[in-house]
Design a protein around this motif. Structure first.
Motif, PDB file in Angstrom:
ATOM      1  N   GLY A  64     -23.514 -28.101  72.873  1.00 37.27           N
ATOM      2  CA  GLY A  64     -23.950 -29.276  73.614  1.00 37.27           C
ATOM      3  C   GLY A  64     -24.316 -28.919  75.033  1.00 37.27           C
ATOM      4  N   TYR A  66     -25.344 -30.933  79.179  1.00 38.39           N
ATOM      5  CA  TYR A  66     -25.648 -32.116  79.983  1.00 38.39           C
ATOM      6  C   TYR A  66     -26.539 -31.711  81.138  1.00 38.39           C
ATOM      7  N   TYR A  84     -26.400 -36.485  78.167  1.00 37.00           N
ATOM      8  CA  TYR A  84     -25.554 -35.606  77.362  1.00 37.00           C
ATOM      9  C   TYR A  84     -26.138 -35.445  75.974  1.00 37.00           C
ATOM     10  N   VAL A  86     -25.237 -33.445  72.179  1.00 37.29           N
ATOM     11  CA  VAL A  86     -24.354 -32.643  71.336  1.00 37.29           C
ATOM     12  C   VAL A  86     -25.092 -32.362  70.037  1.00 37.29           C
ATOM     13  N   ARG A  91     -21.029 -33.145  66.289  1.00 38.83           N
ATOM     14  CA  ARG A  91     -20.630 -34.457  66.797  1.00 38.83           C
ATOM     15  C   ARG A  91     -19.300 -34.882  66.181  1.00 38.83           C
ATOM     16  N   GLY A  96     -18.645 -34.300  73.513  1.00 32.97           N
ATOM     17  CA  GLY A  96     -19.240 -35.239  74.456  1.00 32.97           C
ATOM     18  C   GLY A  96     -18.276 -35.623  75.562  1.00 32.97           C
ATOM     19  N   GLU A  97     -17.043 -35.871  75.202  1.00 30.69           N
ATOM     20  CA  GLU A  97     -16.030 -36.214  76.205  1.00 30.69           C
ATOM     21  C   GLU A  97     -15.831 -35.060  77.182  1.00 30.69           C
ATOM     22  N   ALA A 127     -20.980 -43.481  72.505  1.00 27.10           N
ATOM     23  CA  ALA A 127     -21.112 -43.370  73.964  1.00 27.10           C
ATOM     24  C   ALA A 127     -20.459 -44.561  74.651  1.00 27.10           C
TER      25      ALA A 127
END
Length: 163
Positions: A64, A66, A84, A86, A91, A96-97, A127
């Motif tokens: 991933g 950002y 962002y 991923v 996923r 993502g976090e 999200a």
């Protein structure tokens, strides 16, 4: 899996482009419509305030990324924006976090004071849940603010957090 995040390097371009273009091609989350090639991708990722790359420290696989950049200029230049991405196969693994948390720390280091998301699509439930968990505030709803890949319109929900 041992996820680490580091700054983008030119050698990342093929994997980073692949992940970014996958999201753009889905047409359900990013406003961009143009697919990046090696040259345009490197220019794009290198020109951000910071591009973070999430990778599995055990395998080296990039999972991933950002991008972090100003949301505006001048008197509003202390507000940043981020996106962002991923890899589809990765996923649901909290990457993502990790990206959002790292981005918030990096933004603060750079000197930004607020992180704002302009266009969180209302159908992006993961999200929305993550931003709520992390303490982001919703700014309202822009009805029909996002044109989906199939041509119909969905609402967007801008968010922000004070860093």
């Amino acid at each position: 899996m041992n996820i680490k995040i580091r700054e983008y390097e030119k050698d990342d371009i093929y994997e980073v482009n692949s992940i970014w273009n996958e999201i753009v091609g889905e047409g359900i989350a990013f406003p961009q419509e143009d697919i990046l090639d090696e040259k345009s991708g490197d220019v794009f990722f290198s020109s951000q305030s910071f591009t973070g790359v999430a990778f599995d420290n055990e395998t080296g696989d990039i999972l991933g990324l950002y991008i972090l950049h100003p949301n505006n200029i001048g008197r509003c230049g202390h507000i940043c924006n981020a996106s962002y991405a991923v890899k589809k196969a990765a996923r649901g693994m909290r990457i993502g976090e990790a990206l959002v948390r790292h981005c918030m720390e990096q933004a603060k280091k750079i000197g930004y004071r607020i992180l704002q998301f302009n266009a969180v699509v209302s159908t992006n439930e993961s999200a929305l849940a993550l931003y709520k968990k992390l303490g982001f505030k919703r700014l309202g709803i822009i009805y029909g603010g996002f044109r989906m890949n199939d041509g119909h319109y969905e609402d967007i929900i801008p968010h922000y957090i004070i860093l």
